[in-house]
Design an enzyme around this catalytic site. Structure first.
Site, PDB file in Angstrom:
ATOM      1  N   ASP A  31       0.866  -1.177   0.000  1.00  0.00           N
ATOM      2  CA  ASP A  31       0.000   0.000   0.000  1.00  0.00           C
ATOM      3  C   ASP A  31       0.902   1.225   0.000  1.00  0.00           C
ATOM      4  O   ASP A  31       1.919   1.231   0.705  1.00  0.00           O
ATOM      5  CB  ASP A  31      -0.887  -0.029   1.264  1.00  0.00           C
ATOM      6  CG  ASP A  31      -2.132   0.840   1.125  1.00  0.00           C
ATOM      7  OD1 ASP A  31      -1.970   2.035   0.831  1.00  0.00           O
ATOM      8  OD2 ASP A  31      -3.246   0.325   1.312  1.00  0.00           O
ATOM      9  N   LEU A  33      -0.201   4.095   0.985  1.00  0.00           N
ATOM     10  CA  LEU A  33      -0.845   4.920   2.026  1.00  0.00           C
ATOM     11  C   LEU A  33      -1.325   6.262   1.475  1.00  0.00           C
ATOM     12  O   LEU A  33      -1.459   7.227   2.220  1.00  0.00           O
ATOM     13  CB  LEU A  33       0.096   5.126   3.231  1.00  0.00           C
ATOM     14  CG  LEU A  33       0.585   3.846   3.933  1.00  0.00           C
ATOM     15  CD1 LEU A  33       1.453   4.198   5.147  1.00  0.00           C
ATOM     16  CD2 LEU A  33      -0.591   2.963   4.387  1.00  0.00           C
ATOM     17  N   LYS A  85     -10.674   5.925  -6.437  1.00  0.00           N
ATOM     18  CA  LYS A  85     -12.088   5.536  -6.561  1.00  0.00           C
ATOM     19  C   LYS A  85     -13.086   6.684  -6.486  1.00  0.00           C
ATOM     20  O   LYS A  85     -14.279   6.434  -6.341  1.00  0.00           O
ATOM     21  CB  LYS A  85     -12.414   4.518  -5.472  1.00  0.00           C
ATOM     22  CG  LYS A  85     -12.189   5.079  -4.073  1.00  0.00           C
ATOM     23  CD  LYS A  85     -12.719   4.204  -2.974  1.00  0.00           C
ATOM     24  CE  LYS A  85     -12.521   4.863  -1.633  1.00  0.00           C
ATOM     25  NZ  LYS A  85     -13.007   4.106  -0.512  1.00  0.00           N
ATOM     26  N   ASN A 100      -2.744   5.671 -12.633  1.00  0.00           N
ATOM     27  CA  ASN A 100      -2.720   4.933 -11.360  1.00  0.00           C
ATOM     28  C   ASN A 100      -3.411   3.575 -11.473  1.00  0.00           C
ATOM     29  O   ASN A 100      -2.832   2.540 -11.133  1.00  0.00           O
ATOM     30  CB  ASN A 100      -3.404   5.768 -10.277  1.00  0.00           C
ATOM     31  CG  ASN A 100      -3.216   5.157  -8.903  1.00  0.00           C
ATOM     32  OD1 ASN A 100      -2.100   5.083  -8.398  1.00  0.00           O
ATOM     33  ND2 ASN A 100      -4.295   4.687  -8.312  1.00  0.00           N
ATOM     34  N   SER A 125     -16.482  -3.142 -10.103  1.00  0.00           N
ATOM     35  CA  SER A 125     -17.580  -2.317  -9.580  1.00  0.00           C
ATOM     36  C   SER A 125     -18.819  -2.452 -10.447  1.00  0.00           C
ATOM     37  O   SER A 125     -18.723  -2.664 -11.665  1.00  0.00           O
ATOM     38  CB  SER A 125     -17.124  -0.860  -9.582  1.00  0.00           C
ATOM     39  OG  SER A 125     -18.222   0.001  -9.386  1.00  0.00           O
ATOM     40  N   TYR A 150     -13.184   7.015 -13.877  1.00  0.00           N
ATOM     41  CA  TYR A 150     -13.067   5.969 -12.848  1.00  0.00           C
ATOM     42  C   TYR A 150     -13.756   4.687 -13.324  1.00  0.00           C
ATOM     43  O   TYR A 150     -13.182   3.594 -13.296  1.00  0.00           O
ATOM     44  CB  TYR A 150     -13.686   6.443 -11.524  1.00  0.00           C
ATOM     45  CG  TYR A 150     -14.071   5.291 -10.616  1.00  0.00           C
ATOM     46  CD1 TYR A 150     -13.110   4.602  -9.906  1.00  0.00           C
ATOM     47  CD2 TYR A 150     -15.406   4.868 -10.517  1.00  0.00           C
ATOM     48  CE1 TYR A 150     -13.456   3.513  -9.111  1.00  0.00           C
ATOM     49  CE2 TYR A 150     -15.762   3.797  -9.729  1.00  0.00           C
ATOM     50  CZ  TYR A 150     -14.784   3.117  -9.029  1.00  0.00           C
ATOM     51  OH  TYR A 150     -15.136   2.042  -8.267  1.00  0.00           O
ATOM     52  N   LYS A 154     -12.319   0.659 -14.542  1.00  0.00           N
ATOM     53  CA  LYS A 154     -12.777  -0.671 -14.127  1.00  0.00           C
ATOM     54  C   LYS A 154     -13.092  -1.533 -15.352  1.00  0.00           C
ATOM     55  O   LYS A 154     -12.770  -2.710 -15.401  1.00  0.00           O
ATOM     56  CB  LYS A 154     -14.003  -0.560 -13.211  1.00  0.00           C
ATOM     57  CG  LYS A 154     -13.709   0.087 -11.855  1.00  0.00           C
ATOM     58  CD  LYS A 154     -12.726  -0.735 -11.032  1.00  0.00           C
ATOM     59  CE  LYS A 154     -12.338  -0.053  -9.739  1.00  0.00           C
ATOM     60  NZ  LYS A 154     -11.186  -0.685  -9.063  1.00  0.00           N
ATOM     61  N   VAL A 218     -29.170  15.523  -0.064  1.00  0.00           N
ATOM     62  CA  VAL A 218     -29.685  14.321  -0.728  1.00  0.00           C
ATOM     63  C   VAL A 218     -29.830  14.677  -2.201  1.00  0.00           C
ATOM     64  O   VAL A 218     -30.637  15.546  -2.567  1.00  0.00           O
ATOM     65  CB  VAL A 218     -31.034  13.879  -0.128  1.00  0.00           C
ATOM     66  CG1 VAL A 218     -31.632  12.723  -0.928  1.00  0.00           C
ATOM     67  CG2 VAL A 218     -30.849  13.489   1.334  1.00  0.00           C
ATOM     68  N   ARG A 232     -29.774   2.209  -4.510  1.00  0.00           N
ATOM     69  CA  ARG A 232     -28.524   1.462  -4.600  1.00  0.00           C
ATOM     70  C   ARG A 232     -28.649   0.187  -3.790  1.00  0.00           C
ATOM     71  O   ARG A 232     -29.503   0.075  -2.902  1.00  0.00           O
ATOM     72  CB  ARG A 232     -27.349   2.272  -4.016  1.00  0.00           C
ATOM     73  CG  ARG A 232     -27.035   3.563  -4.725  1.00  0.00           C
ATOM     74  CD  ARG A 232     -26.353   3.306  -6.077  1.00  0.00           C
ATOM     75  NE  ARG A 232     -25.986   4.557  -6.736  1.00  0.00           N
ATOM     76  CZ  ARG A 232     -26.813   5.285  -7.482  1.00  0.00           C
ATOM     77  NH1 ARG A 232     -28.072   4.897  -7.660  1.00  0.00           N
ATOM     78  NH2 ARG A 232     -26.401   6.404  -8.048  1.00  0.00           N
ATOM     79  N   ARG A 296     -27.127  14.722  -8.553  1.00  0.00           N
ATOM     80  CA  ARG A 296     -25.683  14.867  -8.729  1.00  0.00           C
ATOM     81  C   ARG A 296     -25.334  14.398 -10.141  1.00  0.00           C
ATOM     82  O   ARG A 296     -25.715  13.290 -10.526  1.00  0.00           O
ATOM     83  CB  ARG A 296     -24.967  14.003  -7.679  1.00  0.00           C
ATOM     84  CG  ARG A 296     -23.466  14.095  -7.694  1.00  0.00           C
ATOM     85  CD  ARG A 296     -22.838  13.385  -6.498  1.00  0.00           C
ATOM     86  NE  ARG A 296     -23.010  11.928  -6.535  1.00  0.00           N
ATOM     87  CZ  ARG A 296     -22.476  11.086  -5.664  1.00  0.00           C
ATOM     88  NH1 ARG A 296     -21.743  11.575  -4.654  1.00  0.00           N
ATOM     89  NH2 ARG A 296     -22.672   9.786  -5.744  1.00  0.00           N
ATOM     90  N   GLY A 298     -23.943  12.622 -13.233  1.00  0.00           N
ATOM     91  CA  GLY A 298     -23.260  11.321 -13.370  1.00  0.00           C
ATOM     92  C   GLY A 298     -23.899  10.197 -12.569  1.00  0.00           C
ATOM     93  O   GLY A 298     -23.540   9.036 -12.748  1.00  0.00           O
TER      94      GLY A 298
END
Ligand code: UD1
Length: 341
Positions: A31, A33, A85, A100, A125, A150, A154, A218, A232, A296, A298
């Site tokens: 990792d 970090l 992420k 990355n 994901s 992102y 994936k 929200v 979700r 929001r 996306g």
């Protein structure tokens, strides 16, 4: 078995390390970090009583990664979590995400090929499905155009792995497509540690409840859902972690049915944002200061998993219900606040 966990100091990684140790696996964590801290390693030891080997370096560095694998060529399998992420950040800085998330995967696959390390579990994901045409979403549902860099990392990562298992038959892989992991370990010693302002719902809820944030927005109340807020499939992080151990064991015991397999990891139940808020208020006794605002950009309207394939093939099922998820997240936030005192 000796298992490398990249990103093992991160949120899902740390919970998986604990579950691997519980099953007697020997763990090596790599990792950098960048989004976690060395304290997480100490807290893993407090939970399991076993110290994982820990090396701090960046897996995008080809020379360092090759050197690591030379020194640890007897690794039996790899669970690869280490990645960025944050959806919004990836839109603002796509190259950082491509470098990355993709470069590190390539370096790991090179290390597997050169050192004959046979098994890879990849952290994917549900974002690969975009807004699915049919719900619940099955593993065979089409991959839709990604909503963000992102999400695209994936999709591309899964494609790179798929090509690699064909070209290098010594490598087998399982990609696990997570829905929305939330909650924390029962001990409240490990959990989600967002850097700065959280993007995800649960850390925002708990930080608002404890007073770090003024109010919770929200995002969207005009969706075509039971209460107008987005749906979700929230899954407890420990349930999710346990599935990784099963996936690794499946490959080691040669039960895989294909060189690369894909499984959805969710509960199979969709919850609206307001349902999660209600659960949190019920278990914590804290009234949340929240406001319904614009959608929001996306965000998809609704997504939840068809878990039949994972349930049958892995013999795994998510056990924890939403109240347990929100309560464990709250206990974790309270424990963090205690430690800061
Ligand atoms: C998305 C991806 C997921 C990815 C994750 C990484 C999809 C379907 N999911 O999760 O694969 O791993 O990002 O970060 O693409 N919300 C609020 N207020 C807040 C925060 C969130 O209302 O302050 C709402 C969101 O609008 C959403 C729900 O809560 O409806 C969950 O949001 P979040 O926790 O950010 O996860 P996703 O965006 O679903």
């Amino acid at each position: 078995m000796k298992i490398l966990v990249t990103g093992g100091a991160g949120y899902i990684g740390s919970h998986t390390v604990v579950e691997l140790q519980k099953q007697g696996h020997q763990v090596v964590i790599v990792d950098n970090l960048s989004n976690s801290s060395a304290d997480v390693i100490d807290n893993i030891v407090k939970i399991s009583g076993v110290a994982p080997v820990f090396e701090k370096f960046d897996l995008t560095d080809q020379a360092l990664t090759a050197d690591f694998f030379k020194r640890h060529s007897n690794i039996d399998g790899i669970i690869h979590f280490a990645a960025f992420k944050a959806v919004g950040e990836s839109v603002a800085n796509p190259l950082m995400y491509y470098r990355n998330n993709i470069q590190s995967l390539i370096n790991i696959l090179e290390g597997m090929k050169v050192n004959k390390i046979p098994y890879l579990v990849f952290s994917s994901s549900c974002t690969v499905y975009g807004q699915p045409d049919e719900l619940p979403v099955k593993e065979t549902s089409p991959i839709k155009e990604a909503f963000s860099p992102y999400g695209f990392t994936k999709q591309v990562s899964e494609a790179i792995i798929r090509d690699s298992v064909v070209a290098y038959p010594g490598i087998k892989a399982i990609a696990l497509r997570y829905f929305n992991p939330i909650g924390a370990h029962d001990s409240a010693l490990i959990g989600e540690l967002p850097l700065g302002v959280p993007n995800n719902l649960l850390p925002f809820i708990t930080q608002t409840a404890i007073g770090i944030r003024q109010e919770l927005n929200v995002f969207g109340s005009d969706y075509n859902t039971p209460d107008g807020t987005a749906v979700r499939d929230y899954i407890h992080v420990v349930d999710l972690a346990q599935a990784h151990v099963i996936a690794v064991d499946r490959m080691i015991s040669r039960k895989s049915k294909a060189p690369m397999e894909v499984f959805n990891l969710g509960t199979g139940n969709g919850l609206t944002v307001l349902e999660v808020i209600n659960s949190f208020e019920r278990v914590s006794g804290v009234k949340l200061n929240y406001r319904l605002v614009e959608r929001r950009p996306g965000d998809v309207e609704k997504v939840w998993a068809d878990t039949a394939y994972a349930n049958e093939e892995l013999g795994w099922k998510a056990k924890k219900a939403v109240d347990e998820m929100t309560l464990s997240a709250w206990k974790w936030e309270l424990a963090l606040a205690d430690r800061k005192k």
